[in-house]
Design a protein around this motif. Structure first.
Motif, short mmCIF file in Angstrom:
data_model
loop_
_atom_site.label_atom_id
_atom_site.label_comp_id
_atom_site.label_asym_id
_atom_site.label_seq_id
_atom_site.Cartn_x
_atom_site.Cartn_y
_atom_site.Cartn_z
N ARG A 148 0.82 -1.22 0.00
CA ARG A 148 0.00 0.00 0.00
C ARG A 148 0.85 1.27 0.00
NH1 ARG A 148 -4.16 -1.43 4.84
NH2 ARG A 148 -4.71 -3.54 4.15
N VAL A 149 2.14 1.14 0.16
CA VAL A 149 3.02 2.29 0.27
C VAL A 149 3.40 2.81 -1.12
CG1 VAL A 149 5.30 3.08 1.02
CG2 VAL A 149 3.92 1.60 2.51
N ARG A 150 3.41 4.13 -1.25
CA ARG A 150 3.90 4.77 -2.46
C ARG A 150 4.89 5.85 -2.06
NH1 ARG A 150 1.45 0.99 -3.58
NH2 ARG A 150 -0.06 0.63 -5.27
N VAL A 151 6.02 5.89 -2.75
CA VAL A 151 7.02 6.95 -2.53
C VAL A 151 6.98 7.86 -3.75
CG1 VAL A 151 9.45 7.48 -2.19
CG2 VAL A 151 8.46 5.46 -1.11
N ILE A 152 6.53 9.08 -3.53
CA ILE A 152 6.46 10.08 -4.58
C ILE A 152 7.12 11.35 -4.04
CG2 ILE A 152 4.98 11.41 -6.14
CD1 ILE A 152 2.85 9.27 -5.82
N ALA A 153 8.06 11.89 -4.77
CA ALA A 153 8.90 12.98 -4.27
C ALA A 153 8.11 14.25 -3.99
CB ALA A 153 10.01 13.27 -5.28
N HIS A 154 8.64 15.05 -3.11
CA HIS A 154 8.12 16.39 -2.82
C HIS A 154 8.53 17.30 -3.97
CE1 HIS A 154 7.42 20.23 -0.92
NE2 HIS A 154 7.16 19.70 0.26
N PRO A 155 7.60 18.01 -4.59
CA PRO A 155 7.97 18.89 -5.70
C PRO A 155 8.67 20.15 -5.23
CG PRO A 155 5.66 19.16 -5.19
CD PRO A 155 6.16 18.04 -4.31
N ASN A 156 9.30 20.85 -6.17
CA ASN A 156 9.89 22.14 -5.83
C ASN A 156 8.80 23.20 -5.74
OD1 ASN A 156 9.32 23.19 -8.47
ND2 ASN A 156 11.23 22.32 -9.24
N PHE A 157 9.22 24.42 -5.38
CA PHE A 157 8.29 25.53 -5.21
C PHE A 157 8.45 26.56 -6.33
CE2 PHE A 157 8.60 23.77 -0.93
CZ PHE A 157 7.28 23.77 -0.51
N GLU A 158 8.86 26.10 -7.50
CA GLU A 158 9.11 26.99 -8.63
C GLU A 158 7.87 27.84 -8.91
OE1 GLU A 158 11.62 28.69 -11.18
OE2 GLU A 158 12.17 26.84 -10.13
N GLY A 159 8.08 29.17 -8.94
CA GLY A 159 7.00 30.10 -9.25
C GLY A 159 6.15 30.52 -8.08
N ALA A 160 6.33 29.88 -6.92
CA ALA A 160 5.50 30.22 -5.76
C ALA A 160 5.99 31.47 -5.04
CB ALA A 160 5.44 29.05 -4.79
N TYR A 161 7.27 31.79 -5.18
CA TYR A 161 7.86 32.95 -4.49
C TYR A 161 8.69 33.76 -5.48
CZ TYR A 161 6.65 30.31 -0.28
OH TYR A 161 5.99 29.61 0.68
N PRO A 162 8.68 35.08 -5.36
CA PRO A 162 9.51 35.90 -6.25
C PRO A 162 10.99 35.75 -5.93
CG PRO A 162 8.43 37.27 -4.59
CD PRO A 162 7.87 35.90 -4.43
N VAL A 163 11.81 36.00 -6.92
CA VAL A 163 13.26 35.89 -6.78
C VAL A 163 13.87 37.29 -6.86
CG1 VAL A 163 15.37 34.93 -7.78
CG2 VAL A 163 13.25 33.58 -7.77
N TYR A 164 14.80 37.59 -5.95
CA TYR A 164 15.42 38.90 -5.89
C TYR A 164 16.94 38.77 -5.95
CZ TYR A 164 10.87 40.40 -4.03
OH TYR A 164 9.54 40.64 -3.86
N PRO A 165 17.63 39.79 -6.47
CA PRO A 165 19.10 39.82 -6.36
C PRO A 165 19.49 39.99 -4.89
CG PRO A 165 18.33 41.32 -8.07
CD PRO A 165 17.12 40.90 -7.31
N ARG A 166 20.61 39.40 -4.52
CA ARG A 166 21.06 39.42 -3.13
C ARG A 166 21.24 40.84 -2.61
NH1 ARG A 166 26.32 39.41 -0.84
NH2 ARG A 166 26.58 38.12 1.05
#
Length: 357
Positions: A148-166
């Motif tokens: 009954r067990v399934r291993v399915i990876a945790h997805p990334n969060f691409e697009g969920a948060y804005p990206v800024y220069p350091r």
């Protein structure tokens, strides 16, 4: 010409609903459309929906199972919930349980949670874990039935948060340009060892270095922020914009967990191009590949690990962050959704016979 048959949309009820504070569920269920349509609700809502279903199974997806009895002092909450799960399945409904944690972070909830997990091991049609390290840890604690067990990876969060220069992020947050910035994101609770983290940081940090603890303090946990300009506490929930700024400003992310089965924080850090310094736990072992994408230390070695991390050139941590982002790209939501669609379609379309009985 024959018209194509209309596509059937299969319903999912998921519980609890944490979408306002965590994008995991939103991203997950969006990736399953249009074949599946998910709505938040309780097991009783799922029972009501299944009772009027015409043939196909309604799906109930349980996350963070401690929410079943959180906020209630009723000792019958667990038994009542498991009785409802049995009733739902007797009507033809099917249950997926995603195991995010092996135990609740509050000690007072552990007995009830253990009873609930034992019941779910018997009743859930599918038990889902995010990684092989998580599965190995779960098998030591839970009577899992492998079929009954399934291993399915945790997805990334691409697009969920804005990206800024350091540089821009540090300026907007009022942080020193030349200091080491360490970020510990999320709720401040005992299992994250914030007291030990602060002590280790202050023992080795320079005058311009900063440790940012960004999150509300867990109910019942007493945490006093030292009167030191190098420690910044940002209580409450951060906006997506500030989450993006804080990660962009940081040189690395500190996750000094005592326990972690799945770490969304580590996967978020990688998505946003930041490496992790954390304890060697199953959740971090899945998300961090030392020394390429971060550093994992054995339990009890936080002080030495922090000293070494602060002494390393910032360029090394920047290179690790780039490597982490590249590896996070493999956690593509479309790829991961394909695995989910296979599992969910098997459950929803009759006839379904549960494996492992």
């Amino acid at each position: 010409m024959n018209k194509a048959a209309p596509r059937t949309t299969f319903p999912i009820t998921f519980f609890p609903d944490y979408r306002s504070t965590n994008p995991y569920q939103t991203l997950h269920y969006e990736s399953l459309t249009p074949l599946f349509h998910a709505e938040p609700g309780t097991i009783k809502d799922a029972i009501a929906a299944q009772s009027v279903s015409s043939g196909s199974a309604h799906l109930f997806h349980l996350h963070w199972e401690h929410a079943v009895f959180a906020g209630t002092g009723d000792p019958r909450a667990v038994d009542d919930f498991l009785d409802d799960v049995e009733r739902f399945r007797a009507l033809g409904g099917r249950v997926i349980w995603t195991v995010h944690n092996l135990a609740p972070h509050e000690e007072t909830k552990r007995r009830a949670n253990a009873d609930l997990q034992l019941g779910l091991c018997k009743l859930a049609d599918i038990v889902h874990l995010h990684s092989l390290p998580a599965l190995a840890a779960a098998k030591l604690e839970l009577p899992l039935q492998s079929r009954r067990v399934r291993v399915i990876a945790h997805p990334n969060f691409e697009g969920a948060y804005p990206v800024y220069p350091r540089e821009i992020a540090r300026k907007e947050l009022g942080l020193p340009e030349d200091g080491r910035i360490v970020l510990c994101p999320g709720r401040i609770a005992a299992y994250k060892q914030p007291v030990e983290l602060v002590a280790a940081f202050l023992a080795h940090a320079g005058a311009n270095d900063r440790l940012i603890l960004a999150g509300e303090t867990a109910r019942g946990f007493v945490f006093e922020v030292p009167c030191d300009a190098r420690i910044i506490h940002r209580p409450g929930f951060e906006t997506p914009e500030d989450v993006g700024r804080l990660h962009a400003a940081a040189d690395f992310i500190a996750l000094p967990y005592r326990v972690s089965l799945t770490s969304g924080s580590a996967i978020l850090a990688a998505t946003l191009g930041r490496a992790v310094l954390g304890t060697d736990t199953p959740g971090l072992r899945d998300a961090v590949g030392p020394p390429k994408t971060g550093h994992l230390y054995p339990p009890g070695a936080l002080n030495d690990a922090m000293r070494e991390a602060l002494q390393e050139p910032v360029e090394i941590w920047a290179e690790r962050g780039l490597a982490a982002a590249a590896e996070a790209g493999a956690r593509d939501r479309a790829v991961i959704a394909a695995g989910w669609l296979d599992v969910l379609t098997l459950l929803a379309r009759p006839p379904f016979q549960r494996t492992g009985d």
